[in-house]
Design a protein around this motif. Sequence first.
Motif, PDB file in Angstrom:
ATOM      1  N   MET A 185      -6.547  57.663 -44.515  1.00  0.00           N
ATOM      2  CA  MET A 185      -6.295  58.470 -43.332  1.00  0.00           C
ATOM      3  C   MET A 185      -5.169  57.845 -42.518  1.00  0.00           C
ATOM      4  N   THR A 186      -4.220  58.660 -42.139  1.00  0.00           N
ATOM      5  CA  THR A 186      -3.101  58.197 -41.336  1.00  0.00           C
ATOM      6  C   THR A 186      -3.394  58.445 -39.863  1.00  0.00           C
ATOM      7  N   THR A 187      -3.172  57.428 -39.054  1.00  0.00           N
ATOM      8  CA  THR A 187      -3.347  57.565 -37.613  1.00  0.00           C
ATOM      9  C   THR A 187      -1.969  57.685 -36.980  1.00  0.00           C
ATOM     10  N   VAL A 188      -1.791  58.710 -36.201  1.00  0.00           N
ATOM     11  CA  VAL A 188      -0.519  58.937 -35.526  1.00  0.00           C
ATOM     12  C   VAL A 188      -0.713  58.665 -34.047  1.00  0.00           C
ATOM     13  N   HIS A 189       0.212  57.909 -33.467  1.00  0.00           N
ATOM     14  CA  HIS A 189       0.178  57.688 -32.021  1.00  0.00           C
ATOM     15  C   HIS A 189       1.507  58.150 -31.450  1.00  0.00           C
ATOM     16  N   LEU A 190       1.436  59.022 -30.470  1.00  0.00           N
ATOM     17  CA  LEU A 190       2.642  59.492 -29.815  1.00  0.00           C
ATOM     18  C   LEU A 190       2.486  59.306 -28.318  1.00  0.00           C
ATOM     19  N   ASP A 191       3.433  58.618 -27.739  1.00  0.00           N
ATOM     20  CA  ASP A 191       3.516  58.471 -26.292  1.00  0.00           C
ATOM     21  C   ASP A 191       4.814  59.157 -25.868  1.00  0.00           C
ATOM     22  N   PRO A 192       4.732  60.246 -25.110  1.00  0.00           N
ATOM     23  CA  PRO A 192       5.950  60.974 -24.758  1.00  0.00           C
ATOM     24  C   PRO A 192       6.921  60.173 -23.897  1.00  0.00           C
ATOM     25  N   TYR A 193       6.490  59.023 -23.387  1.00  0.00           N
ATOM     26  CA  TYR A 193       7.369  58.189 -22.568  1.00  0.00           C
ATOM     27  C   TYR A 193       7.970  57.022 -23.342  1.00  0.00           C
ATOM     28  N   ASP A 194       7.673  56.927 -24.618  1.00  0.00           N
ATOM     29  CA  ASP A 194       8.205  55.865 -25.472  1.00  0.00           C
ATOM     30  C   ASP A 194       9.670  56.176 -25.794  1.00  0.00           C
ATOM     31  N   HIS A 195      10.552  55.210 -25.584  1.00  0.00           N
ATOM     32  CA  HIS A 195      11.982  55.426 -25.835  1.00  0.00           C
ATOM     33  C   HIS A 195      12.258  55.753 -27.300  1.00  0.00           C
ATOM     34  N   ALA A 196      11.499  55.180 -28.214  1.00  0.00           N
ATOM     35  CA  ALA A 196      11.700  55.476 -29.639  1.00  0.00           C
ATOM     36  C   ALA A 196      11.453  56.949 -29.912  1.00  0.00           C
ATOM     37  N   PHE A 197      10.475  57.525 -29.248  1.00  0.00           N
ATOM     38  CA  PHE A 197      10.201  58.945 -29.410  1.00  0.00           C
ATOM     39  C   PHE A 197      11.373  59.781 -28.900  1.00  0.00           C
ATOM     40  N   HIS A 198      11.921  59.427 -27.756  1.00  0.00           N
ATOM     41  CA  HIS A 198      13.039  60.190 -27.195  1.00  0.00           C
ATOM     42  C   HIS A 198      14.293  60.077 -28.058  1.00  0.00           C
ATOM     43  N   GLU A 199      14.500  58.923 -28.656  1.00  0.00           N
ATOM     44  CA  GLU A 199      15.692  58.728 -29.480  1.00  0.00           C
ATOM     45  C   GLU A 199      15.641  59.537 -30.761  1.00  0.00           C
ATOM     46  N   ASN A 200      14.444  59.702 -31.342  1.00  0.00           N
ATOM     47  CA  ASN A 200      14.321  60.473 -32.586  1.00  0.00           C
ATOM     48  C   ASN A 200      12.891  61.004 -32.699  1.00  0.00           C
ATOM     49  N   PRO A 201      12.600  62.159 -32.086  1.00  0.00           N
ATOM     50  CA  PRO A 201      11.228  62.669 -32.079  1.00  0.00           C
ATOM     51  C   PRO A 201      10.783  63.290 -33.399  1.00  0.00           C
ATOM     52  N   TYR A 202      11.714  63.621 -34.287  1.00  0.00           N
ATOM     53  CA  TYR A 202      11.376  64.408 -35.474  1.00  0.00           C
ATOM     54  C   TYR A 202      10.405  63.747 -36.443  1.00  0.00           C
ATOM     55  N   PRO A 203      10.503  62.440 -36.702  1.00  0.00           N
ATOM     56  CA  PRO A 203       9.489  61.814 -37.559  1.00  0.00           C
ATOM     57  C   PRO A 203       8.084  61.876 -36.942  1.00  0.00           C
ATOM     58  N   TYR A 204       8.003  61.773 -35.622  1.00  0.00           N
ATOM     59  CA  TYR A 204       6.709  61.887 -34.937  1.00  0.00           C
ATOM     60  C   TYR A 204       6.144  63.296 -35.105  1.00  0.00           C
ATOM     61  N   TYR A 205       6.997  64.296 -34.898  1.00  0.00           N
ATOM     62  CA  TYR A 205       6.538  65.678 -35.044  1.00  0.00           C
ATOM     63  C   TYR A 205       6.052  65.947 -36.461  1.00  0.00           C
ATOM     64  N   LYS A 206       6.789  65.459 -37.452  1.00  0.00           N
ATOM     65  CA  LYS A 206       6.385  65.673 -38.848  1.00  0.00           C
ATOM     66  C   LYS A 206       5.053  64.998 -39.138  1.00  0.00           C
ATOM     67  N   ALA A 207       4.897  63.751 -38.689  1.00  0.00           N
ATOM     68  CA  ALA A 207       3.637  63.030 -38.916  1.00  0.00           C
ATOM     69  C   ALA A 207       2.469  63.756 -38.253  1.00  0.00           C
ATOM     70  N   LEU A 208       2.687  64.258 -37.047  1.00  0.00           N
ATOM     71  CA  LEU A 208       1.620  64.995 -36.366  1.00  0.00           C
ATOM     72  C   LEU A 208       1.303  66.296 -37.102  1.00  0.00           C
ATOM     73  N   ARG A 209       2.320  67.037 -37.514  1.00  0.00           N
ATOM     74  CA  ARG A 209       2.068  68.285 -38.262  1.00  0.00           C
ATOM     75  C   ARG A 209       1.296  68.002 -39.544  1.00  0.00           C
ATOM     76  N   ASP A 210       1.636  66.913 -40.210  1.00  0.00           N
ATOM     77  CA  ASP A 210       0.995  66.580 -41.494  1.00  0.00           C
ATOM     78  C   ASP A 210      -0.411  66.022 -41.334  1.00  0.00           C
ATOM     79  N   HIS A 211      -0.665  65.247 -40.279  1.00  0.00           N
ATOM     80  CA  HIS A 211      -1.923  64.497 -40.185  1.00  0.00           C
ATOM     81  C   HIS A 211      -2.785  64.815 -38.969  1.00  0.00           C
TER      82      HIS A 211
END
Length: 86
Positions: free
Chosen positions: A1-27
């Motif tokens: 099982m893959t655990t996804v953590h997304l913090d909308p205030y994380d700079h890494a998320f703002h720089e490239n949100p697409y891998p986060y979105y894909k991981a969330l859609r998948d898992h």
Amino acid sequence: MTTVHLDPYDHAFHENPYPYYKALRDHDPVYYNAERRLWLLTKWEDVRMAFRDFKTFRSEGGVALDDSSGGAFPFPMFITNDPPDH
């Protein structure tokens, strides 16, 4: 099982949100961040359904992109209003 953590205030998320979105859609397409007390829907059909069902899902109290805002917008915004105000 893959655990996804997304913090909308994380700079890494703002720089490239697409891998986060894909991981969330998948898992974890209906994601809840308990620390920030926010829900994130990542599949088009879920977002469409929630957008139309304003009695169950609400826009009030939306997430600001700036963490220093304390979660509240400094002025009214129509995207954070539900019918009949929007």
